[in-house]
Design an enzyme around this catalytic site. Structure first.
Site, PDB file in Angstrom:
ATOM      1  N   SER A   1       0.840  -1.206   0.000  1.00 52.50           N
ATOM      2  CA  SER A   1       0.000   0.000   0.000  1.00 52.50           C
ATOM      3  C   SER A   1       0.870   1.249   0.000  1.00 52.50           C
ATOM      4  O   SER A   1       0.583   2.232  -0.679  1.00 52.50           O
ATOM      5  CB  SER A   1      -0.874   0.041   1.257  1.00 52.50           C
TER       6      SER A   1
ATOM      7  N   THR B   1       1.868 -10.150 -10.751  1.00 49.35           N
ATOM      8  CA  THR B   1       1.129 -10.936 -11.735  1.00 49.35           C
ATOM      9  C   THR B   1       1.987 -11.119 -12.982  1.00 49.35           C
ATOM     10  O   THR B   1       2.550 -10.132 -13.493  1.00 49.35           O
ATOM     11  CB  THR B   1      -0.204 -10.233 -12.096  1.00 49.35           C
TER      12      THR B   1
ATOM     13  N   GLU C   1      -5.994   0.408 -13.498  1.00 47.54           N
ATOM     14  CA  GLU C   1      -6.237  -0.946 -12.995  1.00 47.54           C
ATOM     15  C   GLU C   1      -7.512  -0.962 -12.137  1.00 47.54           C
ATOM     16  O   GLU C   1      -8.288  -1.918 -12.177  1.00 47.54           O
ATOM     17  CB  GLU C   1      -5.031  -1.430 -12.160  1.00 47.54           C
ATOM     18  N   ARG C   2      -7.719   0.113 -11.392  1.00 46.20           N
ATOM     19  CA  ARG C   2      -8.903   0.161 -10.507  1.00 46.20           C
ATOM     20  C   ARG C   2     -10.192   0.160 -11.318  1.00 46.20           C
ATOM     21  O   ARG C   2     -11.152  -0.524 -10.955  1.00 46.20           O
ATOM     22  CB  ARG C   2      -8.836   1.411  -9.628  1.00 46.20           C
TER      23      ARG C   2
ATOM     24  N   GLY D   1     -25.856 -24.113  -1.837  1.00 46.21           N
ATOM     25  CA  GLY D   1     -25.720 -25.046  -0.716  1.00 46.21           C
ATOM     26  C   GLY D   1     -24.383 -25.771  -0.770  1.00 46.21           C
ATOM     27  O   GLY D   1     -23.363 -25.183  -1.148  1.00 46.21           O
TER      28      GLY D   1
ATOM     29  N   SER E   1      -9.137  -1.927  -0.192  1.00 41.52           N
ATOM     30  CA  SER E   1     -10.361  -1.136   0.058  1.00 41.52           C
ATOM     31  C   SER E   1     -10.069   0.014   1.018  1.00 41.52           C
ATOM     32  O   SER E   1     -10.600   1.117   0.865  1.00 41.52           O
ATOM     33  CB  SER E   1     -11.448  -2.031   0.652  1.00 41.52           C
ATOM     34  N   GLU E   2      -9.191  -0.247   1.993  1.00 37.72           N
ATOM     35  CA  GLU E   2      -8.870   0.806   2.973  1.00 37.72           C
ATOM     36  C   GLU E   2      -8.178   1.975   2.268  1.00 37.72           C
ATOM     37  O   GLU E   2      -8.442   3.136   2.584  1.00 37.72           O
ATOM     38  CB  GLU E   2      -7.962   0.245   4.087  1.00 37.72           C
TER      39      GLU E   2
HETATM   40  C1  FAD Z   1      -2.735 -12.185  -6.659  1.00 34.74           C
HETATM   41  C2  FAD Z   1      -2.049 -10.869  -6.525  1.00 34.74           C
HETATM   42  C3  FAD Z   1      -1.558 -10.218  -7.654  1.00 34.74           C
HETATM   43  C4  FAD Z   1      -0.856  -9.015  -7.529  1.00 34.74           C
HETATM   44  N1  FAD Z   1      -0.315  -8.432  -8.653  1.00 34.74           N
HETATM   45  C5  FAD Z   1       0.515  -7.349  -8.506  1.00 34.74           C
HETATM   46  C6  FAD Z   1       1.224  -6.820  -9.630  1.00 34.74           C
HETATM   47  O1  FAD Z   1       1.066  -7.266 -10.766  1.00 34.74           O
HETATM   48  N2  FAD Z   1       2.091  -5.795  -9.414  1.00 34.74           N
HETATM   49  C7  FAD Z   1       2.302  -5.247  -8.176  1.00 34.74           C
HETATM   50  O2  FAD Z   1       3.115  -4.343  -8.053  1.00 34.74           O
HETATM   51  N3  FAD Z   1       1.609  -5.716  -7.087  1.00 34.74           N
HETATM   52  C8  FAD Z   1       0.743  -6.749  -7.228  1.00 34.74           C
HETATM   53  N4  FAD Z   1       0.053  -7.252  -6.137  1.00 34.74           N
HETATM   54  C9  FAD Z   1       0.267  -6.640  -4.828  1.00 34.74           C
HETATM   55  C10 FAD Z   1      -0.918  -5.800  -4.354  1.00 34.74           C
HETATM   56  O3  FAD Z   1      -1.010  -4.601  -5.084  1.00 34.74           O
HETATM   57  C11 FAD Z   1      -0.679  -5.538  -2.858  1.00 34.74           C
HETATM   58  O4  FAD Z   1      -0.817  -6.796  -2.188  1.00 34.74           O
HETATM   59  C12 FAD Z   1      -1.659  -4.539  -2.274  1.00 34.74           C
HETATM   60  O5  FAD Z   1      -1.423  -3.254  -2.794  1.00 34.74           O
HETATM   61  C13 FAD Z   1      -1.567  -4.490  -0.742  1.00 34.74           C
HETATM   62  O6  FAD Z   1      -0.257  -4.346  -0.313  1.00 34.74           O
HETATM   63  P1  FAD Z   1       0.338  -5.351   0.804  1.00 34.74           P
HETATM   64  O7  FAD Z   1       0.038  -6.728   0.384  1.00 34.74           O
HETATM   65  O8  FAD Z   1       1.750  -4.995   1.031  1.00 34.74           O
HETATM   66  O9  FAD Z   1      -0.493  -5.039   2.100  1.00 34.74           O
HETATM   67  P2  FAD Z   1      -0.172  -3.909   3.183  1.00 34.74           P
HETATM   68  O10 FAD Z   1       0.082  -2.620   2.507  1.00 34.74           O
HETATM   69  O11 FAD Z   1       0.844  -4.414   4.126  1.00 34.74           O
HETATM   70  O12 FAD Z   1      -1.587  -3.828   3.933  1.00 34.74           O
HETATM   71  C14 FAD Z   1      -1.982  -4.753   4.925  1.00 34.74           C
HETATM   72  C15 FAD Z   1      -3.297  -4.244   5.530  1.00 34.74           C
HETATM   73  O13 FAD Z   1      -3.101  -2.937   6.118  1.00 34.74           O
HETATM   74  C16 FAD Z   1      -4.000  -2.018   5.530  1.00 34.74           C
HETATM   75  N5  FAD Z   1      -3.363  -0.708   5.417  1.00 34.74           N
HETATM   76  C17 FAD Z   1      -2.132  -0.415   4.947  1.00 34.74           C
HETATM   77  N6  FAD Z   1      -1.929   0.912   4.966  1.00 34.74           N
HETATM   78  C18 FAD Z   1      -3.059   1.470   5.439  1.00 34.74           C
HETATM   79  C19 FAD Z   1      -3.486   2.810   5.678  1.00 34.74           C
HETATM   80  N7  FAD Z   1      -2.700   3.847   5.401  1.00 34.74           N
HETATM   81  N8  FAD Z   1      -4.738   3.009   6.170  1.00 34.74           N
HETATM   82  C20 FAD Z   1      -5.549   1.972   6.421  1.00 34.74           C
HETATM   83  N9  FAD Z   1      -5.214   0.683   6.208  1.00 34.74           N
HETATM   84  C21 FAD Z   1      -3.989   0.436   5.718  1.00 34.74           C
HETATM   85  C22 FAD Z   1      -4.331  -2.581   4.158  1.00 34.74           C
HETATM   86  O14 FAD Z   1      -5.561  -2.060   3.650  1.00 34.74           O
HETATM   87  C23 FAD Z   1      -4.407  -4.066   4.476  1.00 34.74           C
HETATM   88  O15 FAD Z   1      -5.653  -4.342   5.053  1.00 34.74           O
HETATM   89  C24 FAD Z   1      -0.685  -8.427  -6.253  1.00 34.74           C
HETATM   90  C25 FAD Z   1      -1.230  -9.049  -5.110  1.00 34.74           C
HETATM   91  C26 FAD Z   1      -1.878 -10.258  -5.230  1.00 34.74           C
HETATM   92  C27 FAD Z   1      -2.409 -10.902  -3.987  1.00 34.74           C
END
Ligand code: FAD
Length: 397
Positions: free
Chosen positions: A132, A158, A243-244, A355, A382-383
């Protein structure tokens, strides 16, 4: 206001739907088992123009605009989520930034093989320590004797296990050791020092390979920079914004599929001597699915229409729409948030209607339920979408 499809839209949607029914739907389970989308599907989708929906004609695209692209993405997602994600990472996350920010030489080198489906691209932003928080990435590009030396690790990317090309975001460090912002680099994955991890095992979208990228003293030069040095963060945000919107289309496609499968099941399964569709609780679940789906459809289509209509009229991302100032970044975040939340709820209802059968892999809703969770995480959680929306509002208070 006019919400009618044109004849051209109808023809386009019908022919694309026919293609997906014939070529994608029958192999969706095989794709999941194989863990990747066959190269022929990349090529067939490319031949149909799906790879270039938003790419200018001069680079071989159709440039049909966001609304048409949304309609096509929705249809593809109705039949196979993994295909939507894997081709989307190549044609969208990789090729679109190249088309928009690349030099002529980069476009000539990278776009033809990717848009024809022969080569696969990916976008590497996320790292083990930062998802994030894109500003918190630690991969570096150090400027040493006229070259950049890239080091670091990307994860959850991906297509990474099958990618030929990649865009990777790094912190740029000057010769004197000073941080100079983030820069996107455009590279082949067979360059010395790059290694790709194995496909990661995951909850859903198992046909769309996800993995790591390791950068160990990879040499790059000015010609490998996408856009300008120090502009990587903005390029990444632009890619995430698109992307969104696409994830809104994916969510809608899955909701359409859930309604289709649930009506089919409820119209044949009997309990207590009558079809379950005749039990009011089940009928109401289908009503809930329909209203959520139609709400998403309206917000998504209107937003895609606005992206097309105000393409050249945005001032710092703001547009004047029906006398109201709309922040398009926040609007797209609203679409993504609402679509992914409702889609997860609709998938849950679809499994419930089935079911015990809904828990079995034999029924498609089981796959939709596992797959849909990514819509609430990928492209910004979503956050983070709520943060974008609330920051935009608070700026205007
Ligand atoms: C199947 C898959 C494909 C993907 N493909 C790509 C890709 O092609 N390229 C790429 O670069 N990335 C890719 N991603 C990564 C994806 O974009 C990240 O997993 C996502 O942005 C969340 O980051 P994180 O996993 O580090 O979670 P974190 O950032 O560590 O977040 C963990 C939790 O904390 C919450 N959080 C974090 N910061 C805040 C805040 N400021 N306020 C409130 N809540 C917060 C988050 O909402 C979440 O609930 C992929 C992920 C998956 C699972």
């Amino acid at each position: 206001m006019n919400f009618e499809y044109t004849d051209e839209d109808k023809e386009f949607m019908q022919s694309f739907r026919n293609f997906c029914k014939k070529e994608i739907e029958p192999v969706a389970d095989e794709i999941e088992e194989a863990g990747r989308v066959p190269a022929e599907i990349f090529k067939k989708l490319a031949d149909l123009g799906y790879s270039g929906l938003l790419i200018p004609a001069e680079y071989g695209g159709l440039d049909l605009g966001y609304l048409r692209a949304t309609l096509a993405q929705e249809i593809l997602s109705e039949f196979c989520g993994s295909t939507f994600f894997s081709v989307g990472a190549s044609f969208g996350l990789f090729a679109l930034p190249v088309a928009e920010f690349g030099t002529e030489a980069q476009k000539r080198k990278y776009l033809p093989p990717v848009l024809s489906g022969e080569k696969v691209g990916c976008l590497g932003v996320t790292e083990p320590g930062a998802g994030s928080d894109v500003a918190g990435i630690t991969s570096t590009a150090r400027f040493v004797e006229g070259k950049y030396i890239l080091s670091g690790q990307k994860t959850y990317i991906t297509n990474a296990p099958i990618a030929d090309f990649m865009i990777v975001l790094c912190k740029t460090i000057s010769e004197e050791g000073k941080a100079t912002g983030q820069t996107s680099f455009l590279l082949e994955t067979d360059r010395k020092g790059v290694s790709l991890g194995k496909p990661m095992k995951k909850m859903g979208l198992r046909g769309s390979p996800t993995g790591e990228i390791f950068l160990e003293n990879v040499e790059a030069n000015e010609e490998d920079i996408l856009g300008r040095k120090g502009r990587g963060f903005l390029i990444t945000m632009e890619a995430f914004n698109r992307e969104r919107l696409a994830l809104g289309a994916y969510s809608l496609g899955v909701m359409n599929a859930c309604i289709r499968e649930s009506k089919k099941f409820a119209g044949t399964r009997k309990a207590f001597g009558k079809l379950i569709s005749k039990h009011q609780a089940v009928a109401h679940m289908i009503s809930d699915m329909i209203i959520k789906t139609e709400a998403v459809r309206l917000l998504l289509y209107e937003t895609a229409w606005m992206m097309d209509h105000y393409k050249d009229k945005q001032k710092k991302g703001m547009v004047l729409h029906n006398d109201l100032e709309v922040d398009m970044g926040a609007r797209v975040a609203e679409v993504k948030l609402m679509a992914s939340t409702y889609a997860r709820e609709v998938c849950n209802l679809a499994v419930q209607i089935h079911g015990g059968a809904g828990y079995m892999d034999e029924y498609k809703v089981s796959r939709y339920y596992r797959d849909i969770k990514l819509a609430e995480i990928g492209g910004g959680t979503s956050e983070i979408q709520k943060q974008i929306i609330s920051h935009s509002e608070s700026r205007r208070l």
